[in-house]
Design a protein around this motif. Structure first.
Motif, PDB file in Angstrom:
ATOM      1  N   PHE A  21      33.523   3.598 -45.934  1.00 46.39           N
ATOM      2  CA  PHE A  21      32.648   2.446 -46.148  1.00 46.39           C
ATOM      3  C   PHE A  21      32.425   2.163 -47.632  1.00 46.39           C
ATOM      4  CE2 PHE A  21      31.401   5.028 -42.484  1.00 46.39           C
ATOM      5  CZ  PHE A  21      31.749   4.166 -41.459  1.00 46.39           C
ATOM      6  N   GLY A  22      32.903   3.053 -48.498  1.00 45.40           N
ATOM      7  CA  GLY A  22      32.610   2.894 -49.914  1.00 45.40           C
ATOM      8  C   GLY A  22      31.128   2.967 -50.191  1.00 45.40           C
ATOM      9  N   SER A  23      30.403   3.730 -49.401  1.00 43.40           N
ATOM     10  CA  SER A  23      28.943   3.772 -49.471  1.00 43.40           C
ATOM     11  C   SER A  23      28.472   5.086 -50.080  1.00 43.40           C
ATOM     12  CB  SER A  23      28.345   3.620 -48.072  1.00 43.40           C
ATOM     13  OG  SER A  23      28.793   4.664 -47.224  1.00 43.40           O
ATOM     14  N   LEU A  24      27.207   5.087 -50.467  1.00 46.96           N
ATOM     15  CA  LEU A  24      26.604   6.315 -50.966  1.00 46.96           C
ATOM     16  C   LEU A  24      26.647   7.404 -49.904  1.00 46.96           C
ATOM     17  CD1 LEU A  24      24.805   7.984 -52.942  1.00 46.96           C
ATOM     18  CD2 LEU A  24      22.827   6.903 -51.859  1.00 46.96           C
ATOM     19  N   GLN A  27      30.685  10.981 -51.134  1.00 45.62           N
ATOM     20  CA  GLN A  27      30.082   9.770 -51.667  1.00 45.62           C
ATOM     21  C   GLN A  27      31.188   8.767 -51.985  1.00 45.62           C
ATOM     22  OE1 GLN A  27      27.565  10.553 -54.999  1.00 45.62           O
ATOM     23  NE2 GLN A  27      27.259   8.418 -55.525  1.00 45.62           N
ATOM     24  N   GLY A  28      30.980   7.516 -51.608  1.00 45.00           N
ATOM     25  CA  GLY A  28      32.037   6.540 -51.770  1.00 45.00           C
ATOM     26  C   GLY A  28      31.732   5.409 -52.731  1.00 45.00           C
ATOM     27  N   ASN A  29      30.536   5.430 -53.360  1.00 47.27           N
ATOM     28  CA  ASN A  29      30.179   4.298 -54.238  1.00 47.27           C
ATOM     29  C   ASN A  29      30.236   4.656 -55.708  1.00 47.27           C
ATOM     30  OD1 ASN A  29      27.964   5.991 -54.405  1.00 47.27           O
ATOM     31  ND2 ASN A  29      26.454   4.348 -54.260  1.00 47.27           N
ATOM     32  N   ILE A  61      40.155  15.625 -28.702  1.00 50.46           N
ATOM     33  CA  ILE A  61      39.511  15.570 -30.017  1.00 50.46           C
ATOM     34  C   ILE A  61      38.973  14.165 -30.227  1.00 50.46           C
ATOM     35  CG2 ILE A  61      39.865  15.741 -32.510  1.00 50.46           C
ATOM     36  CD1 ILE A  61      42.137  17.710 -31.921  1.00 50.46           C
ATOM     37  N   VAL A  62      37.720  14.101 -30.650  1.00 48.03           N
ATOM     38  CA  VAL A  62      37.092  12.814 -30.982  1.00 48.03           C
ATOM     39  C   VAL A  62      36.599  12.897 -32.413  1.00 48.03           C
ATOM     40  CG1 VAL A  62      35.204  11.239 -30.485  1.00 48.03           C
ATOM     41  CG2 VAL A  62      36.428  12.327 -28.607  1.00 48.03           C
ATOM     42  N   LYS A  63      36.967  11.894 -33.217  1.00 46.13           N
ATOM     43  CA  LYS A  63      36.536  11.842 -34.620  1.00 46.13           C
ATOM     44  C   LYS A  63      36.007  10.439 -34.916  1.00 46.13           C
ATOM     45  CE  LYS A  63      40.579  13.338 -36.132  1.00 46.13           C
ATOM     46  NZ  LYS A  63      41.648  13.840 -37.033  1.00 46.13           N
ATOM     47  N   LEU A  64      34.766  10.400 -35.402  1.00 47.10           N
ATOM     48  CA  LEU A  64      34.108   9.120 -35.670  1.00 47.10           C
ATOM     49  C   LEU A  64      33.494   9.141 -37.063  1.00 47.10           C
ATOM     50  CD1 LEU A  64      32.150   8.758 -32.306  1.00 47.10           C
ATOM     51  CD2 LEU A  64      34.394   7.792 -32.846  1.00 47.10           C
ATOM     52  N   ALA A  65      33.324   7.962 -37.628  1.00 43.84           N
ATOM     53  CA  ALA A  65      32.670   7.817 -38.936  1.00 43.84           C
ATOM     54  C   ALA A  65      31.514   6.842 -38.805  1.00 43.84           C
ATOM     55  CB  ALA A  65      33.660   7.324 -39.989  1.00 43.84           C
ATOM     56  N   GLY A  66      30.366   7.208 -39.377  1.00 41.93           N
ATOM     57  CA  GLY A  66      29.191   6.341 -39.346  1.00 41.93           C
ATOM     58  C   GLY A  66      28.652   6.123 -40.744  1.00 41.93           C
ATOM     59  N   GLU A  67      28.284   4.890 -41.034  1.00 39.64           N
ATOM     60  CA  GLU A  67      27.686   4.583 -42.330  1.00 39.64           C
ATOM     61  C   GLU A  67      26.184   4.782 -42.253  1.00 39.64           C
ATOM     62  OE1 GLU A  67      27.571   1.037 -45.734  1.00 39.64           O
ATOM     63  OE2 GLU A  67      28.313   0.598 -43.705  1.00 39.64           O
ATOM     64  N   VAL A  68      25.641   5.462 -43.258  1.00 40.39           N
ATOM     65  CA  VAL A  68      24.203   5.727 -43.329  1.00 40.39           C
ATOM     66  C   VAL A  68      23.637   4.925 -44.497  1.00 40.39           C
ATOM     67  CG1 VAL A  68      22.411   7.474 -43.582  1.00 40.39           C
ATOM     68  CG2 VAL A  68      24.553   8.032 -42.398  1.00 40.39           C
TER      69      VAL A  68
END
Length: 941
Positions: A396-399, A385-387, A414-421
């Motif tokens: 993302f500083g997001s929940l 959790q980032g908020n 190697i593939v590494k990705l981040a997604g905001e929900v």
């Protein structure tokens, strides 16, 4: 990805600088030290985005020194060379066969024999200057060892040299090509590497030095055969964002790891508008059952056009936003045992494999790309959790955020990705966004979220068809595509029938731990709801008479602490447990229950304080308030909650069960009445459904309770015709009777004929409509006395006014005692009857099942006294008051109590007491009505 790696072959060139004036130090020449060209067959630059160039050439020139035939690299011999290609330039090694390492490294090669591999594995040529020798050698696609995505090689003199490509994981996901440990004896000063965009193109036969063995038709004499369906090997970037940036670096045997770097640019790509981009979406719930925890797969397909050597590659996907169907939401049940992955554990910006804890894994990912020729897989992980400061962080500083980490054990990619929900705060609908995805082609990317009782997602509540939508933006800069996908739900939970919005039949279990009459005991109530039914929204509980809370030892929590959930321990009366989430394994959160001051017009309230901490997520503190009303006639309690929260920060709670346990020591008291009773609970659903449940409650062992109230009536002998008579009636219980004595249920008293009711006063009775609206509005003449009572249940004494209240057709007014204190109002209603002989009796049919230490009723003399007197009462010292007491446990007392007449002797202490009572009444007469003044419609203060 293998394609991208091919370009790495260019690195091979770590070579000798052409004979030139000596330059100081080891490194690439200041002029023409590093050059790159991408050309068409006619030699013109190829700048068409997504095309397959005829040739891609990289040249490295080192600083040199020496003269004649002894020219060599200045400052030492090159040891390693690395070339960083721009993102989006990729190579597909599956487009050509590979040469085995065994064949490539065979030892029987003679000097000048540089063709150990089949012709159809050749992907280009390299021209070297090695200590004065400028051989041109074929470059082959080799069978890579495990852990490398591809490998290329050539023979320099008799030594095999390999080029190892890799993906810049954690950076821009471009390709870097490394030529490691170049033999020191080569003394390389120059290397010019050319790779072919389509190695099978017959136009390369001359450079190959021969014809390919496979062909479609026999050649004419002197001609090469036509190659059989050549496939593209190299593809140019599909973005048109300016010049392409290249970087090369070399180190020497003399100073390993001390890198000398050069950079250059080539013209940027053009013609992005010609590139195709036609992604599609597939979604599927597994199983497709309503209102259930469910696995969910989301697959993005980007059809590739890499088969046509004259065509253009499909545009790579840059940004993607997926909006799941309405009703698909996060499932709190998943929080049990769930962990989160920290940014350092994920390592988005480094090349190492992710080290996320297995407990943070919420699904799997499978990626199919034309660069590898086989799919590879990995995991989907919940990010920290980032908020909330101190609870972790995410990019993302997001929940909510998720990480994708995929690793191919064969190629080492190697593939590494981040997604905001982002959950919709009102509906919980989920929107997930991945920005700036790698410029690498893929056929499909499939996310499969786990199913089972603790699945991270839940399906919509009702049957029907549900659509997901997307917005996908290509690197080509063209218009975004918006493909959609849908799935159908055709059954309810566990394969049951489809649900209706009216479904709401929660179950209820309630009761006390001990059923001993009059004893202190914890009390517990639990509501349960099935999957597929409405969520509970509001709960109202009405206790049976006699089930009480002893407030004497509890400090009421005030505002704003009650509202903020910061009540002190002195107000704690119990605990609550709430089960949230769909499926058979909901997640349980616990909290405290505090007793508060007045709330929503009720004399008391409750503050339910529950920390909303579910696994790694902290959603703050949930405070739910409830009003606690006290029935003025029975003292039964009615507790009415506020609407329960349905969603927190976009996460639907799916409340499955609510338990409330009031377990403060010596707080809840059982009734002293063993008759069958019921606790009535009315539950309201979030969609408007209402369900009422009555739970049987019955205490036992009432017979062991004693019943010994003491009753003492007094009248003043100083009566008169104008001012009537004064009566002081006192009732008390033995000390320490609570829990050992039954409470009073009914009282009947009969006045002697010497104390008749005063008819003039009866005619001044307050109309019941006025009294019911507000006793404070009753006329002064209807206020005939005062009363006070002390109960161990409350920390203060109750006191109030005694009224005559008329009820329309009733022959005689009622005598109503209104007691108030500590926010509570209690009405004792006595039915008055006057016999034909003029004898007045009053019956209190319903006395609350509440322990009483003392009760005093005082009817004073006055202009409108309640009682008259027949003659001088001092002459009737043996007056009796027939009295009937009935206990809550059924025991009865029938007695004729002697009325003490006071004031007949001048020094009588009782006379002094009655005079004091009379003065007190007169002094308060102007304000006794204040006991009936109200702050709300029920007359509570």
């Amino acid at each position: 990805m293998r394609r991208a790696l091919t370009a790495s072959i260019m690195v091979v060139a770590a070579a000798l600088a052409v004979a030139a004036p000596a330059l100081a130090g080891f490194g690439l020449a200041e002029e023409h030290g590093f050059e790159v060209s991408i050309t068409n067959q006619d030699g013109t630059p190829d700048t068409q985005a997504g095309s397959h160039p005829f040739a891609f050439t990289t040249t490295l020139n080192l600083n040199t020194e020496g003269t004649g035939g002894k020219i060599h690299a200045a400052g030492g011999d090159v040891r390693d060379a690395v070339l960083d290609l721009p993102p989006g330039l990729v190579g597909d090694t599956s487009a050509v066969p590979t040469c085995s390492i065994a064949a490539f490294t065979k030892t029987e090669l003679n000097f000048g024999d540089s063709h150990p591999c089949p012709d159809d594995t050749q992907v280009g040529v390299i021209n070297l200057q090695l200590n004065g020798f400028p051989p041109a050698e074929p470059v082959y696609s080799l069978t890579p060892p495990k852990g490398d995505p591809a490998e290329f090689g050539f023979i320099a003199l008799t030594s095999p040299v390999v080029i190892v490509p890799s993906v810049r994981t954690g950076r821009d996901y471009g390709v870097s090509a490394t030529v490691p440990t170049i033999p020191e004896a080569f003394s390389m000063v120059k290397a010019e590497l050319t790779l072919w965009g389509v190695p099978g193109d017959p136009a390369h036969n001359e450079e190959r030095g021969g014809c390919l063995k496979e062909f479609v038709e026999e050649p004419n004499e002197g001609e090469c055969p036509v190659s059989n369906a050549p496939r593209p090997f190299l593809s140019l970037p599909t973005s048109c964002t300016g010049p392409l940036h290249w970087s090369a670096r070399v180190d020497s045997w003399e100073e390993p790891g001390v890198w000398k770097t050069a950079e250059t640019t080539t013209p940027g790509m053009t013609g992005c508008e010609r590139i195709g981009f036609a992604p599609n979406l597939q979604v599927q719930a597994e199983p497709a059952e309503a209102a259930s925890p469910s696995g969910l797969s989301v697959q993005i397909n980007v059809p590739q056009t890499y088969e046509d050597p004259s065509g253009l590659a499909s545009a790579n996907l840059k940004d993607t936003t997926v909006t799941l169907p309405a009703g698909v939401a996060l499932n709190p049940s998943a929080a049990d045992g769930l962990a989160a992955c920290g940014e350092a554990q994920m390592g988005l910006h480094d090349a190492a494999p992710a080290q996320c804890p297995n407990a943070s894994k919420v699904g799997t990912v499978e990626i199919t790309t034309p660069l590898l020729g086989h799919p590879f897989s990995g995991g989907v992980y919940l990010a920290q959790q980032g908020n909330l400061p101190g609870n972790g962080s995410n990019p993302f500083g997001s929940l909510l955020a998720i990480y994708i980490a995929a690793e191919d054990p064969i190629s080492g990619v190697i593939v590494k990705l981040a997604g905001e929900v982002k959950p919709d705060p009102a509906t919980g609908q989920l929107v997930t966004t991945f920005l700036d995805n790698p410029q690498l082609p893929f056929d499909s990317l499939k996310l499969s979220f786990f199913g089972g009782p603790r699945a991270p997602l839940t399906t919509p509540t009702f049957c029907g068809s549900y659509a997901a939508t997307t917005q996908m933006t290509p690197w080509s800069g063209g218009a975004s595509a918006t493909p959609g996908g849908y799935f159908t739900i055709a059954s309810g939970p566990a394969g049951s029938g489809c649900l209706s919005s009216e479904a709401f039949t929660p179950s209820l279990v309630a009761g006390t731990t001990s059923n001993q009459a009059g004893a202190f005991t914890p009390f517990t109530l639990t509501m349960n709801r099935n999957d597929g039914e409405q969520n509970p929204s509001r709960i109202q509980v009405t206790t049976p008479p006699g089930l009480l809370g002893q407030l004497s030892g509890v400090t009421l929590c005030g505002e704003p602490a009650a509202r903020l959930g910061t009540c002190a321990a002195e107000s704690l009366i119990g605990h609550t447990t709430v089960a949230v989430g769909a499926g058979s394994n909901p997640f349980y959160v616990t909290g405290n229950v505090y007793l508060t001051g007045g709330y929503n017009g009720a004399p008391y309230g409750l503050s339910f304080v529950v920390p909303a901490i579910a696994g790694p997520l902290n959603l703050g503190t949930v405070v739910v308030r409830a009003a606690v009303d006290v029935d003025p006639t029975t003292a039964a309690l009615t507790v009415t909650s506020e609407p329960l929260p349905q969603i927190l920060q976009g996460i639907p709670l799916h409340i499955r069960a609510v338990n409330v346990t009031l377990d403060r020591h010596d707080f809840i008291i059982n009734s002293t009445n063993c008759a069958p009773m019921a606790l009535r609970t009315t539950m309201t659903g979030a969609l408007g459904g209402v369900d009422t449940v009555e739970t049987h409650l019955q205490v036992t062992n009432c017979a062991v309770l004693g019943f010994k109230p003491q009753f003492h009536p007094f009248v003043s002998g100083r009566n008169s015709r104008q001012r009537g008579a004064a009566l002081d009636a006192r009732l008390s219980y033995p000390k320490g009777a609570e829990g050992r004595e039954a409470n009073i249920a009914k009282v009947r008293v009969e006045l002697p004929k010497q104390l008749p009711s005063r008819l003039e006063t009866l005619q001044k009775a307050c109309l019941d409509g006025v009294f019911n609206r507000n006793p404070a509005e009753c006329p002064a003449a209807s206020r005939v006395g005062i009363a006070r009572a002390r109960t161990p249940v409350l920390p203060v004494e109750l006191e109030g006014t005694v009224f005559f209240v008329s009820h329309g057709g009733a022959k005689f007014p009622d005598l109503v005692v209104v007691l108030q204190g500590y926010g509570v109002r209690v009405d004792l209603v006595g039915s008055t009857f006057i016999s034909s002989a003029g004898v007045t009796s009053t019956t209190f049919e319903q006395v609350p099942d509440v322990p009483v230490e003392s009760f005093e009723l005082y009817l004073p003399q006055g202009r409108y006294s309640a009682l008259a007197a027949n003659g001088n009462l001092c002459k009737h010292l043996n007056m009796l008051m027939p009295t009937d007491f009935q206990a809550q446990n059924g025991k009865t007392i029938h007695q004729s109590t002697r009325i003490k007449v006071t004031g007949c002797a001048a020094k009588s202490a009782r006379s002094a007491r009655l005079r004091h009572q009379q003065q007190k009444y007169r002094g308060k007469n102007g304000r006794t009505a204040s006991h009936g003044r109200t702050a709300d419609k029920r007359g509570h203060r």
